[in-house]
Scaffold this motif. Structure first.
Motif, PDB file in Angstrom:
ATOM      1  N   LEU A  45      60.277  35.130  50.100  1.00  0.00           N
ATOM      2  CA  LEU A  45      59.098  35.811  50.636  1.00  0.00           C
ATOM      3  C   LEU A  45      58.009  35.935  49.574  1.00  0.00           C
ATOM      4  O   LEU A  45      56.821  35.795  49.873  1.00  0.00           O
ATOM      5  CB  LEU A  45      59.462  37.199  51.170  1.00  0.00           C
ATOM      6  CG  LEU A  45      60.175  37.227  52.512  1.00  0.00           C
ATOM      7  CD1 LEU A  45      60.677  38.636  52.819  1.00  0.00           C
ATOM      8  CD2 LEU A  45      59.260  36.731  53.620  1.00  0.00           C
ATOM      9  N   GLU A  46      58.408  36.162  48.344  1.00  0.00           N
ATOM     10  CA  GLU A  46      57.434  36.272  47.254  1.00  0.00           C
ATOM     11  C   GLU A  46      56.722  34.935  47.032  1.00  0.00           C
ATOM     12  O   GLU A  46      55.508  34.883  46.871  1.00  0.00           O
ATOM     13  CB  GLU A  46      58.121  36.722  45.973  1.00  0.00           C
ATOM     14  CG  GLU A  46      57.159  36.874  44.802  1.00  0.00           C
ATOM     15  CD  GLU A  46      57.868  37.204  43.514  1.00  0.00           C
ATOM     16  OE1 GLU A  46      57.396  38.133  42.831  1.00  0.00           O
ATOM     17  OE2 GLU A  46      58.880  36.551  43.189  1.00  0.00           O
ATOM     18  N   ARG A  47      57.491  33.853  47.011  1.00  0.00           N
ATOM     19  CA  ARG A  47      56.917  32.527  46.754  1.00  0.00           C
ATOM     20  C   ARG A  47      56.110  31.990  47.929  1.00  0.00           C
ATOM     21  O   ARG A  47      55.038  31.441  47.749  1.00  0.00           O
ATOM     22  CB  ARG A  47      58.028  31.518  46.434  1.00  0.00           C
ATOM     23  CG  ARG A  47      58.532  31.542  45.029  1.00  0.00           C
ATOM     24  CD  ARG A  47      59.453  30.354  44.734  1.00  0.00           C
ATOM     25  NE  ARG A  47      60.427  30.080  45.760  1.00  0.00           N
ATOM     26  CZ  ARG A  47      61.609  30.673  45.883  1.00  0.00           C
ATOM     27  NH1 ARG A  47      61.963  31.594  45.021  1.00  0.00           N
ATOM     28  NH2 ARG A  47      62.443  30.342  46.839  1.00  0.00           N
ATOM     29  N   SER A  48      56.659  32.136  49.135  1.00  0.00           N
ATOM     30  CA  SER A  48      56.075  31.470  50.297  1.00  0.00           C
ATOM     31  C   SER A  48      55.195  32.351  51.160  1.00  0.00           C
ATOM     32  O   SER A  48      54.489  31.847  52.019  1.00  0.00           O
ATOM     33  CB  SER A  48      57.198  30.890  51.163  1.00  0.00           C
ATOM     34  OG  SER A  48      57.938  29.970  50.412  1.00  0.00           O
ATOM     35  N   GLY A  49      55.275  33.643  50.971  1.00  0.00           N
ATOM     36  CA  GLY A  49      54.447  34.543  51.756  1.00  0.00           C
ATOM     37  C   GLY A  49      55.095  34.925  53.074  1.00  0.00           C
ATOM     38  O   GLY A  49      56.255  34.591  53.343  1.00  0.00           O
ATOM     39  N   PRO A  50      54.335  35.636  53.912  1.00  0.00           N
ATOM     40  CA  PRO A  50      54.867  36.138  55.184  1.00  0.00           C
ATOM     41  C   PRO A  50      55.445  35.025  56.052  1.00  0.00           C
ATOM     42  O   PRO A  50      54.904  33.919  56.098  1.00  0.00           O
ATOM     43  CB  PRO A  50      53.639  36.762  55.856  1.00  0.00           C
ATOM     44  CG  PRO A  50      52.704  37.069  54.734  1.00  0.00           C
ATOM     45  CD  PRO A  50      52.938  36.006  53.711  1.00  0.00           C
ATOM     46  N   THR A  51      56.541  35.360  56.737  1.00  0.00           N
ATOM     47  CA  THR A  51      57.203  34.391  57.612  1.00  0.00           C
ATOM     48  C   THR A  51      58.060  35.135  58.620  1.00  0.00           C
ATOM     49  O   THR A  51      58.224  36.351  58.533  1.00  0.00           O
ATOM     50  CB  THR A  51      58.052  33.398  56.791  1.00  0.00           C
ATOM     51  OG1 THR A  51      58.478  32.340  57.636  1.00  0.00           O
ATOM     52  CG2 THR A  51      59.237  34.067  56.143  1.00  0.00           C
ATOM     53  N   THR A  52      58.614  34.398  59.544  1.00  0.00           N
ATOM     54  CA  THR A  52      59.525  34.993  60.524  1.00  0.00           C
ATOM     55  C   THR A  52      60.957  34.933  59.999  1.00  0.00           C
ATOM     56  O   THR A  52      61.268  34.157  59.089  1.00  0.00           O
ATOM     57  CB  THR A  52      59.458  34.237  61.865  1.00  0.00           C
ATOM     58  OG1 THR A  52      59.925  32.895  61.655  1.00  0.00           O
ATOM     59  CG2 THR A  52      58.044  34.229  62.429  1.00  0.00           C
ATOM     60  N   SER A  53      61.815  35.725  60.613  1.00  0.00           N
ATOM     61  CA  SER A  53      63.220  35.743  60.223  1.00  0.00           C
ATOM     62  C   SER A  53      63.867  34.377  60.427  1.00  0.00           C
ATOM     63  O   SER A  53      64.605  33.903  59.559  1.00  0.00           O
ATOM     64  CB  SER A  53      63.968  36.805  61.043  1.00  0.00           C
ATOM     65  OG  SER A  53      65.335  36.787  60.748  1.00  0.00           O
ATOM     66  N   SER A  54      63.576  33.743  61.556  1.00  0.00           N
ATOM     67  CA  SER A  54      64.200  32.441  61.824  1.00  0.00           C
ATOM     68  C   SER A  54      63.709  31.372  60.859  1.00  0.00           C
ATOM     69  O   SER A  54      64.493  30.539  60.403  1.00  0.00           O
ATOM     70  CB  SER A  54      63.971  32.007  63.272  1.00  0.00           C
ATOM     71  OG  SER A  54      62.590  31.905  63.546  1.00  0.00           O
ATOM     72  N   ALA A  57      65.450  32.002  57.557  1.00  0.00           N
ATOM     73  CA  ALA A  57      66.841  31.546  57.618  1.00  0.00           C
ATOM     74  C   ALA A  57      66.920  30.029  57.469  1.00  0.00           C
ATOM     75  O   ALA A  57      67.762  29.515  56.727  1.00  0.00           O
ATOM     76  CB  ALA A  57      67.481  31.987  58.933  1.00  0.00           C
ATOM     77  N   ARG A  58      66.030  29.334  58.150  1.00  0.00           N
ATOM     78  CA  ARG A  58      66.004  27.862  58.061  1.00  0.00           C
ATOM     79  C   ARG A  58      65.691  27.423  56.634  1.00  0.00           C
ATOM     80  O   ARG A  58      66.334  26.537  56.094  1.00  0.00           O
ATOM     81  CB  ARG A  58      64.930  27.326  59.013  1.00  0.00           C
ATOM     82  CG  ARG A  58      65.356  26.265  59.926  1.00  0.00           C
ATOM     83  CD  ARG A  58      64.276  25.722  60.848  1.00  0.00           C
ATOM     84  NE  ARG A  58      62.943  26.271  60.778  1.00  0.00           N
ATOM     85  CZ  ARG A  58      62.461  27.238  61.580  1.00  0.00           C
ATOM     86  NH1 ARG A  58      63.216  27.766  62.509  1.00  0.00           N
ATOM     87  NH2 ARG A  58      61.225  27.677  61.440  1.00  0.00           N
ATOM     88  N   GLN A  65      71.820  34.812  62.202  1.00  0.00           N
ATOM     89  CA  GLN A  65      72.569  36.073  62.233  1.00  0.00           C
ATOM     90  C   GLN A  65      72.744  36.640  60.820  1.00  0.00           C
ATOM     91  O   GLN A  65      72.571  37.845  60.597  1.00  0.00           O
ATOM     92  CB  GLN A  65      73.944  35.883  62.888  1.00  0.00           C
ATOM     93  CG  GLN A  65      73.877  35.549  64.348  1.00  0.00           C
ATOM     94  CD  GLN A  65      73.619  34.056  64.620  1.00  0.00           C
ATOM     95  OE1 GLN A  65      73.493  33.240  63.704  1.00  0.00           O
ATOM     96  NE2 GLN A  65      73.510  33.705  65.879  1.00  0.00           N
ATOM     97  N   ALA A  66      73.100  35.782  59.875  1.00  0.00           N
ATOM     98  CA  ALA A  66      73.269  36.236  58.489  1.00  0.00           C
ATOM     99  C   ALA A  66      71.943  36.724  57.928  1.00  0.00           C
ATOM    100  O   ALA A  66      71.894  37.746  57.235  1.00  0.00           O
ATOM    101  CB  ALA A  66      73.842  35.114  57.628  1.00  0.00           C
ATOM    102  N   MET A  67      70.857  36.018  58.238  1.00  0.00           N
ATOM    103  CA  MET A  67      69.541  36.443  57.755  1.00  0.00           C
ATOM    104  C   MET A  67      69.163  37.774  58.388  1.00  0.00           C
ATOM    105  O   MET A  67      68.591  38.643  57.727  1.00  0.00           O
ATOM    106  CB  MET A  67      68.486  35.383  58.059  1.00  0.00           C
ATOM    107  CG  MET A  67      67.101  35.757  57.542  1.00  0.00           C
ATOM    108  SD  MET A  67      67.038  36.141  55.760  1.00  0.00           S
ATOM    109  CE  MET A  67      67.272  34.520  55.063  1.00  0.00           C
ATOM    110  N   GLY A  68      69.491  37.953  59.666  1.00  0.00           N
ATOM    111  CA  GLY A  68      69.190  39.217  60.331  1.00  0.00           C
ATOM    112  C   GLY A  68      69.858  40.390  59.635  1.00  0.00           C
ATOM    113  O   GLY A  68      69.241  41.435  59.420  1.00  0.00           O
TER     114      GLY A  68
END
Length: 146
Positions: A45-54, A57-58, A65-68
């Motif tokens: 998140l620090e390197r790539s910025g805002p994103t979705t959970s899915s 995970a990808r 599920q593990a990311m959740g």
């Protein structure tokens, strides 16, 4: 060509040395209580910025599920924030909170100090310290070219 400078042999030597260093640094407790998946998520998140959970995970190659579960633990500690996606209100975007940034910084500082203590412990000559100092930027450049 000097046999010691064969790119295949240099690559193998670097992988062994860098791998051993990373494993050792990760094994030594530095406080903070972040698990490896939590640290990976925060760093991404620090390197790539805002994103979705899915998407996160990808990107880090774990199941949704593990990311959740990882993100739930990070949110409960205030290290990650959720907000509606400005382009699609049905989705949630995750960002690194200020507390998350501090946690990463503290963890990195602790690891930097650990390595600094090892370098200052007398196991390395001044010439070897110069070689290690020169290697840092070269390793970074190598990583960017892979």
């Amino acid at each position: 060509m000097n046999e010691d400078l064969d790119p295949g042999k240099v690559a193998a030597s670097l992988l062994v040395g860098v791998g051993a260093l990373l494993r050792r640094v990760r094994q030594v407790p530095t406080g903070g209580g972040l698990t490896m998946p939590e640290r990976t998520a925060l760093s991404h998140l620090e390197r790539s910025g805002p994103t979705t959970s899915s998407a996160l995970a990808r990107d880090v190659q774990i199941t949704a599920q593990a990311m959740g579960a990882t993100l739930a633990a990070l949110r409960s500690r205030g290290l990650v924030e959720r907000s509606p996606d400005p382009d699609d209100g049905r989705r949630v975007v995750l960002t690194l909170s200020q507390a998350g940034r501090r946690e990463l910084k503290d963890k990195r500082n602790a690891r930097t100090e650990l390595i600094a203590q090892a370098l200052a412990g007398g196991a390395f000559t001044p010439a070897e310290l110069e070689q290690l100092a020169a290697a840092g930027p070269l390793l970074d450049r190598l990583a960017q070219n892979i």
